[in-house]
Motif scaffolding. Structure first.
Motif, PDB file in Angstrom:
ATOM      1  N   ARG A  61      -0.921   7.850  12.525  1.00 37.91           N
ATOM      2  CA  ARG A  61      -1.399   6.545  12.038  1.00 37.91           C
ATOM      3  C   ARG A  61      -2.890   6.367  12.304  1.00 37.91           C
ATOM      4  O   ARG A  61      -3.522   5.497  11.718  1.00 37.91           O
ATOM      5  N   ARG A  62      -3.445   7.214  13.181  1.00 34.84           N
ATOM      6  CA  ARG A  62      -4.887   7.144  13.471  1.00 34.84           C
ATOM      7  C   ARG A  62      -5.609   8.049  12.467  1.00 34.84           C
ATOM      8  O   ARG A  62      -6.006   9.178  12.761  1.00 34.84           O
ATOM      9  N   LEU A  63      -5.778   7.527  11.266  1.00 39.65           N
ATOM     10  CA  LEU A  63      -6.285   8.353  10.158  1.00 39.65           C
ATOM     11  C   LEU A  63      -7.676   8.913  10.443  1.00 39.65           C
ATOM     12  O   LEU A  63      -7.991  10.041  10.033  1.00 39.65           O
ATOM     13  N   ARG A 104       4.464  -1.480   7.278  1.00 39.95           N
ATOM     14  CA  ARG A 104       3.160  -0.823   7.316  1.00 39.95           C
ATOM     15  C   ARG A 104       3.232   0.499   8.109  1.00 39.95           C
ATOM     16  O   ARG A 104       2.687   1.519   7.688  1.00 39.95           O
ATOM     17  N   GLN A 105       3.960   0.441   9.240  1.00 38.01           N
ATOM     18  CA  GLN A 105       4.101   1.668  10.045  1.00 38.01           C
ATOM     19  C   GLN A 105       4.806   2.767   9.255  1.00 38.01           C
ATOM     20  O   GLN A 105       4.460   3.944   9.358  1.00 38.01           O
ATOM     21  N   GLU A 108       2.355   4.175   6.862  1.00 38.28           N
ATOM     22  CA  GLU A 108       1.310   4.949   7.557  1.00 38.28           C
ATOM     23  C   GLU A 108       1.816   6.334   7.958  1.00 38.28           C
ATOM     24  O   GLU A 108       1.121   7.330   7.785  1.00 38.28           O
ATOM     25  N   VAL A 109       3.033   6.383   8.515  1.00 35.37           N
ATOM     26  CA  VAL A 109       3.544   7.684   8.991  1.00 35.37           C
ATOM     27  C   VAL A 109       3.983   8.555   7.819  1.00 35.37           C
ATOM     28  O   VAL A 109       3.620   9.735   7.734  1.00 35.37           O
ATOM     29  N   LEU A 112       0.513   7.717   4.308  1.00 33.54           N
ATOM     30  CA  LEU A 112      -0.940   7.832   4.542  1.00 33.54           C
ATOM     31  C   LEU A 112      -1.280   9.002   5.467  1.00 33.54           C
ATOM     32  O   LEU A 112      -2.267   9.709   5.243  1.00 33.54           O
ATOM     33  N   GLY A 113      -0.471   9.208   6.490  1.00 32.27           N
ATOM     34  CA  GLY A 113      -0.696  10.349   7.389  1.00 32.27           C
ATOM     35  C   GLY A 113      -0.600  11.661   6.624  1.00 32.27           C
ATOM     36  O   GLY A 113      -1.394  12.586   6.829  1.00 32.27           O
ATOM     37  N   SER A 154       7.945   4.813   0.349  1.00 30.56           N
ATOM     38  CA  SER A 154       6.976   5.736   0.978  1.00 30.56           C
ATOM     39  C   SER A 154       7.269   7.177   0.569  1.00 30.56           C
ATOM     40  O   SER A 154       6.354   7.976   0.360  1.00 30.56           O
TER      41      SER A 154
END
Ligand SMILES: NC(=O)c1ccc[n+]([C@@H]2O[C@H](COP(=O)([O-])OP(=O)(O)OC[C@H]3O[C@@H](n4cnc5c(N)ncnc54)[C@H](OP(=O)(O)O)[C@@H]3O)[C@@H](O)[C@H]2O)c1
Length: 243
Positions: A61-63, A104-105, A108-109, A112-113, A154
């Protein structure tokens, strides 16, 4: 199974990703194993032949941290042949729950990750003109069902992204494989009562046997047939199903 010399597996601390990393290491590949739980990655490394698994703690999640983590992995491996994105998050969701922070999580996982890691792999492989990209999707991404709206979405987004990547990289020496597992017995599904579920090691064997084959892959023939029907089933039928 095709052999690889250097691989990154994102989501390697449990379930399918762990089984893929373990199989790769056993075949002689050096693997950068990525996840948040370092102790799990270290235990994976201790079970593999010495020096085969490099444990890399990272939260997908820390892109903004992804480029540094990707470069560190490539440097430590002295190259790269294969990237597998298996990280996934599917928390229990109630039938009337609409929880945006949780959703959102999930995005993200699961999406987006994956984009952050696989964009870097695509760029690198485009320059070296060789490499294999593997994304772990899900049969859940084939339709919008009641039970897991954002998990389904997702995975659908991941499937579409991987298809586009495959089309972009076609003819450039880079393969892009999308895998759509059905239910597997892992931590993700530990809270569910699954009557028929695949064990992660069998799933890993199938994934690695086709990791270099561009396209979308179900893990068994019955899923391929059932989902050919479900993809064309009218939505009003899903409305009558419990999940
Ligand atoms: N199990 C099923 O029935 C099933 C069915 C179809 C598709 N899939 C897909 O298969 C893939 C593997 O799932 P699994 O069943 O093996 O689940 P799992 O055992 O829960 O493993 C999930 C992996 O994702 C990693 N992960 C989760 N959040 C992360 C984050 N923020 N940063 C970095 N890593 C993170 C976890 O590592 P840490 O927690 O240590 O970070 C773990 O290694 C997923 O993409 C899942 O959606 C599963």
């Amino acid at each position: 199974m095709r052999t690889y010399e250097r691989a990154i597996v994102v989501g390697a601390s449990s379930g399918l990703g762990r089984a893929i990393a373990a199989r790769l290491a056993a075949s002689g590949c050096r693997v950068a194993a990525v996840a948040r739980r370092l102790e799990r990655l270290e235990s994976l490394a201790s079970e593999a032949p010495p020096g085969r698994i490099l444990a890399l703690r990272h939260d997908v999640r820390r892109l903004d941290d992804v480029p540094e983590a990707f470069d560190a992995a490539c440097r430590a491996l002295e190259g790269l042949d294969l990237v597998v994105y298996s990280a996934g998050f599917m928390p229990p969701v109630g039938p009337t729950e609409f929880d945006t922070p949780k959703d959102r999580q999930i995005v993200e996982v699961n999406f987006l990750g994956a984009v952050a890691w696989l964009n870097l792999a695509a760029d690198r492989f485009l320059q070296t003109r060789r490499g294999a990209i593997v994304g772990i999707g899900s049969v859940a991404g084939d339709r919008g069902r009641k039970g897991q709206p954002v998990y389904n979405a997702s995975k659908a987004a991941l499937h579409a992204y991987l298809e586009a990547l495959r089309n972009r990289l076609h003819g450039k020496g880079v393969t892009v494989a999308t895998f759509k597992p059905g239910p597997m017995r892992t931590e993700m599904t530990a809270h569910l009562r699954l009557s028929r579920a695949m064990d992660p090691d069998s799933a890993a064997r199938i994934v690695l046997s086709k990791a270099h084959v561009s396209g979308e892959h179900y893990l068994c023939l019955s899923h391929r047939l059932v989902f050919a029907v479900l993809r064309n089933t009218p939505s009003w039928i899903f409305r009558r199903l419990p999940v």
